[in-house]
Design a protein around this motif. Structure first.
Motif, PDB file in Angstrom:
ATOM      1  N   LYS A  78       0.855  -1.183   0.000  1.00 19.84           N
ATOM      2  CA  LYS A  78       0.000   0.000   0.000  1.00 19.84           C
ATOM      3  C   LYS A  78       0.892   1.235   0.000  1.00 19.84           C
ATOM      4  CE  LYS A  78      -0.494  -0.100   5.028  1.00 19.84           C
ATOM      5  NZ  LYS A  78      -0.038   1.105   5.627  1.00 19.84           N
ATOM      6  N   LEU A  79       0.313   2.355  -0.319  1.00 26.04           N
ATOM      7  CA  LEU A  79       1.038   3.611  -0.283  1.00 26.04           C
ATOM      8  C   LEU A  79       1.359   3.934   1.168  1.00 26.04           C
ATOM      9  CD1 LEU A  79       1.904   5.621  -2.465  1.00 26.04           C
ATOM     10  CD2 LEU A  79      -0.108   6.966  -1.936  1.00 26.04           C
ATOM     11  N   GLY A  80       2.590   4.346   1.444  1.00 33.51           N
ATOM     12  CA  GLY A  80       3.020   4.624   2.815  1.00 33.51           C
ATOM     13  C   GLY A  80       3.838   3.469   3.361  1.00 33.51           C
ATOM     14  N   ASP A  81       3.874   3.359   4.701  1.00 39.00           N
ATOM     15  CA  ASP A  81       4.660   2.316   5.360  1.00 39.00           C
ATOM     16  C   ASP A  81       3.957   0.972   5.311  1.00 39.00           C
ATOM     17  OD1 ASP A  81       6.759   3.979   5.989  1.00 39.00           O
ATOM     18  OD2 ASP A  81       6.082   4.367   8.038  1.00 39.00           O
ATOM     19  N   ASN A  82       4.718  -0.079   4.995  1.00 37.59           N
ATOM     20  CA  ASN A  82       4.254  -1.459   5.001  1.00 37.59           C
ATOM     21  C   ASN A  82       5.137  -2.228   5.979  1.00 37.59           C
ATOM     22  OD1 ASN A  82       2.329  -1.786   2.471  1.00 37.59           O
ATOM     23  ND2 ASN A  82       4.007  -0.436   1.870  1.00 37.59           N
ATOM     24  N   LEU A  83       4.651  -2.449   7.200  1.00 40.43           N
ATOM     25  CA  LEU A  83       5.410  -3.141   8.236  1.00 40.43           C
ATOM     26  C   LEU A  83       5.355  -4.641   7.981  1.00 40.43           C
ATOM     27  CD1 LEU A  83       7.010  -3.052  10.883  1.00 40.43           C
ATOM     28  CD2 LEU A  83       4.837  -2.993  12.097  1.00 40.43           C
ATOM     29  N   ILE A  84       6.536  -5.272   7.891  1.00 42.11           N
ATOM     30  CA  ILE A  84       6.647  -6.679   7.546  1.00 42.11           C
ATOM     31  C   ILE A  84       7.221  -7.440   8.738  1.00 42.11           C
ATOM     32  CG2 ILE A  84       7.734  -8.341   5.973  1.00 42.11           C
ATOM     33  CD1 ILE A  84       7.978  -5.970   3.967  1.00 42.11           C
ATOM     34  N   GLY A  85       6.645  -8.620   9.022  1.00 45.01           N
ATOM     35  CA  GLY A  85       7.161  -9.437  10.109  1.00 45.01           C
ATOM     36  C   GLY A  85       6.511 -10.799  10.151  1.00 45.01           C
ATOM     37  N   ARG A  86       6.892 -11.575  11.166  1.00 40.51           N
ATOM     38  CA  ARG A  86       6.351 -12.920  11.356  1.00 40.51           C
ATOM     39  C   ARG A  86       4.955 -12.826  11.938  1.00 40.51           C
ATOM     40  NH1 ARG A  86       7.107 -15.591  15.995  1.00 40.51           N
ATOM     41  NH2 ARG A  86       8.979 -14.369  16.407  1.00 40.51           N
ATOM     42  N   ARG A  87       4.029 -13.564  11.358  1.00 37.72           N
ATOM     43  CA  ARG A  87       2.639 -13.567  11.820  1.00 37.72           C
ATOM     44  C   ARG A  87       2.573 -14.189  13.202  1.00 37.72           C
ATOM     45  NH1 ARG A  87      -2.086 -16.195  12.275  1.00 37.72           N
ATOM     46  NH2 ARG A  87      -3.922 -15.156  11.485  1.00 37.72           N
ATOM     47  N   CYS A  88       1.925 -13.478  14.116  1.00 36.37           N
ATOM     48  CA  CYS A  88       1.765 -13.950  15.484  1.00 36.37           C
ATOM     49  C   CYS A  88       0.483 -13.342  16.042  1.00 36.37           C
ATOM     50  CB  CYS A  88       2.969 -13.526  16.321  1.00 36.37           C
ATOM     51  SG  CYS A  88       2.961 -14.206  17.963  1.00 36.37           S
ATOM     52  N   ILE A  89      -0.265 -14.118  16.802  1.00 33.64           N
ATOM     53  CA  ILE A  89      -1.515 -13.620  17.387  1.00 33.64           C
ATOM     54  C   ILE A  89      -1.199 -12.429  18.280  1.00 33.64           C
ATOM     55  CG2 ILE A  89      -3.425 -14.178  18.934  1.00 33.64           C
ATOM     56  CD1 ILE A  89      -3.229 -17.054  17.998  1.00 33.64           C
ATOM     57  N   GLY A  90      -1.934 -11.351  18.093  1.00 33.62           N
ATOM     58  CA  GLY A  90      -1.765 -10.169  18.919  1.00 33.62           C
ATOM     59  C   GLY A  90      -0.811  -9.125  18.364  1.00 33.62           C
ATOM     60  N   THR A  91      -0.047  -9.468  17.336  1.00 32.52           N
ATOM     61  CA  THR A  91       0.878  -8.512  16.729  1.00 32.52           C
ATOM     62  C   THR A  91       0.211  -7.900  15.510  1.00 32.52           C
ATOM     63  OG1 THR A  91       2.757  -9.842  17.444  1.00 32.52           O
ATOM     64  CG2 THR A  91       3.181  -8.191  15.755  1.00 32.52           C
ATOM     65  N   VAL A  92       0.093  -6.575  15.504  1.00 33.36           N
ATOM     66  CA  VAL A  92      -0.560  -5.880  14.395  1.00 33.36           C
ATOM     67  C   VAL A  92       0.517  -5.395  13.425  1.00 33.36           C
ATOM     68  CG1 VAL A  92      -2.044  -3.955  13.754  1.00 33.36           C
ATOM     69  CG2 VAL A  92      -2.443  -5.172  15.902  1.00 33.36           C
ATOM     70  N   ILE A  93       0.524  -5.983  12.224  1.00 37.33           N
ATOM     71  CA  ILE A  93       1.456  -5.594  11.166  1.00 37.33           C
ATOM     72  C   ILE A  93       0.716  -5.601   9.842  1.00 37.33           C
ATOM     73  CG2 ILE A  93       3.621  -6.289  12.270  1.00 37.33           C
ATOM     74  CD1 ILE A  93       3.450  -8.939  10.910  1.00 37.33           C
ATOM     75  N   ASP A  94       1.281  -4.917   8.841  1.00 37.59           N
ATOM     76  CA  ASP A  94       0.650  -4.829   7.521  1.00 37.59           C
ATOM     77  C   ASP A  94       0.831  -6.106   6.708  1.00 37.59           C
ATOM     78  OD1 ASP A  94      -0.151  -2.076   7.856  1.00 37.59           O
ATOM     79  OD2 ASP A  94       1.980  -1.588   7.663  1.00 37.59           O
ATOM     80  N   ILE A  95       2.024  -6.714   6.799  1.00 34.27           N
ATOM     81  CA  ILE A  95       2.323  -7.913   6.025  1.00 34.27           C
ATOM     82  C   ILE A  95       2.756  -9.018   6.987  1.00 34.27           C
ATOM     83  CG2 ILE A  95       3.793  -8.894   4.235  1.00 34.27           C
ATOM     84  CD1 ILE A  95       3.847  -6.110   2.960  1.00 34.27           C
ATOM     85  N   PRO A  96       1.790  -9.856   7.416  1.00 29.77           N
ATOM     86  CA  PRO A  96       2.102 -10.935   8.351  1.00 29.77           C
ATOM     87  C   PRO A  96       2.522 -12.210   7.607  1.00 29.77           C
ATOM     88  CG  PRO A  96      -0.268 -10.744   8.093  1.00 29.77           C
ATOM     89  CD  PRO A  96       0.358  -9.702   7.206  1.00 29.77           C
ATOM     90  N   ILE A  97       3.812 -12.503   7.598  1.00 31.48           N
ATOM     91  CA  ILE A  97       4.322 -13.679   6.900  1.00 31.48           C
ATOM     92  C   ILE A  97       4.131 -14.901   7.795  1.00 31.48           C
ATOM     93  CG2 ILE A  97       6.377 -14.770   5.942  1.00 31.48           C
ATOM     94  CD1 ILE A  97       7.383 -11.940   5.252  1.00 31.48           C
ATOM     95  N   GLU A  98       3.424 -15.892   7.277  1.00 28.72           N
ATOM     96  CA  GLU A  98       3.222 -17.133   8.022  1.00 28.72           C
ATOM     97  C   GLU A  98       4.496 -17.943   7.941  1.00 28.72           C
ATOM     98  OE1 GLU A  98      -0.334 -19.483   7.714  1.00 28.72           O
ATOM     99  OE2 GLU A  98      -1.331 -17.792   6.743  1.00 28.72           O
ATOM    100  N   SER A  99       5.135 -18.145   9.094  1.00 33.30           N
ATOM    101  CA  SER A  99       6.409 -18.844   9.118  1.00 33.30           C
ATOM    102  C   SER A  99       6.712 -19.322  10.522  1.00 33.30           C
ATOM    103  CB  SER A  99       7.516 -17.892   8.651  1.00 33.30           C
ATOM    104  OG  SER A  99       8.771 -18.516   8.743  1.00 33.30           O
ATOM    105  N   SER A 100       7.468 -20.407  10.604  1.00 35.56           N
ATOM    106  CA  SER A 100       7.964 -20.863  11.902  1.00 35.56           C
ATOM    107  C   SER A 100       9.410 -20.414  12.086  1.00 35.56           C
ATOM    108  CB  SER A 100       7.850 -22.385  12.004  1.00 35.56           C
ATOM    109  OG  SER A 100       8.580 -22.993  10.964  1.00 35.56           O
ATOM    110  N   ASP A 101       9.858 -19.504  11.247  1.00 29.37           N
ATOM    111  CA  ASP A 101      11.207 -18.949  11.296  1.00 29.37           C
ATOM    112  C   ASP A 101      11.333 -18.007  12.488  1.00 29.37           C
ATOM    113  OD1 ASP A 101      13.634 -17.728  10.893  1.00 29.37           O
ATOM    114  OD2 ASP A 101      13.092 -16.788   8.990  1.00 29.37           O
ATOM    115  N   MET A 102      11.897 -18.490  13.577  1.00 30.27           N
ATOM    116  CA  MET A 102      12.021 -17.683  14.794  1.00 30.27           C
ATOM    117  C   MET A 102      13.113 -16.619  14.682  1.00 30.27           C
ATOM    118  SD  MET A 102       9.510 -18.773  16.362  1.00 30.27           S
ATOM    119  CE  MET A 102       9.615 -18.038  17.964  1.00 30.27           C
ATOM    120  N   SER A 103      13.921 -16.656  13.620  1.00 30.74           N
ATOM    121  CA  SER A 103      14.928 -15.615  13.428  1.00 30.74           C
ATOM    122  C   SER A 103      14.338 -14.383  12.747  1.00 30.74           C
ATOM    123  CB  SER A 103      16.116 -16.150  12.627  1.00 30.74           C
ATOM    124  OG  SER A 103      15.708 -16.585  11.348  1.00 30.74           O
ATOM    125  N   MET A 104      13.066 -14.478  12.317  1.00 30.84           N
ATOM    126  CA  MET A 104      12.355 -13.319  11.774  1.00 30.84           C
ATOM    127  C   MET A 104      11.565 -12.687  12.920  1.00 30.84           C
ATOM    128  SD  MET A 104       9.194 -12.971   9.030  1.00 30.84           S
ATOM    129  CE  MET A 104       9.603 -14.476   8.257  1.00 30.84           C
TER     130      MET A 104
END
Length: 170
Positions: A78-104
């Protein structure tokens, strides 16, 4: 077949929605955590889906490359900031990547999409959120508080997960 996600453990359950009528309520029990939850069957028609809806502008997207942690995922920007991170319940982000990668990190990096006033060209800028493991562009780590302009096809690595930027201008 329809996939639904358990609200407690995020385990996927599948069912055949064609066996049920519109407005019918269904109750499920997750095999993994035994949580009970219900859904209501709603069928969208073409008229209601397009009614009074402004067409969305394409600002590009990212493709998360399939790896040992998950599957191929595509996310629109989207136009503006796109916050990217690991999908987790309770974490509000724009792009929640489904992963078990704990280093993300849950909030790992940000892609900012801006449009120039003169030409209307889209500009993509990447920076670390900050994260514990860092953000890499073409195998080069971003410095603290460094903003890097990225172009179509840029390969970004966060933790052990890699994604590719696809701009709308290509």
């Amino acid at each position: 077949m329809k996939k639904i996600r358990c609200p407690k453990c995020e385990n996927y359950l599948t069912f055949d929605e064609t066996n049920y009528t519109e407005g019918q309520s269904l109750v499920f029990e997750c095999e993994h955590c035994r949580k009970q939850f219900s859904i209501r069957i709603v069928k969208k028609t073409k008229e209601t889906a397009s009614e009074e809806k402004e067409p969305e502008r394409n600002y590009g997207y990212i493709t998360v490359i399939e790896n040992v942690f998950g599957f191929k995922q595509i996310f629109s920007l989207k136009l503006g900031d796109n916050l990217i991170g690991r999908r987790c319940i309770g974490t509000v982000i724009d792009i929640p990547i489904e992963s078990s990668d704990m280093s993300m990190d849950r909030r790992h990096c940000i892609i900012n999409v801006t449009q120039t006033k003169k030409t209307g060209k889209l500009v993509y800028t990447l920076h670390d959120a900050p994260s514990l493991t860092g953000t890499f562009v073409e195998n080069e780590i971003l410095g603290d508080k460094e903003f890097r302009r990225i172009e179509d096809g840029a390969v970004v690595t966060i933790g052990a997960t890699t994604f590719i930027l696809h701009t709308a201008d290509k």
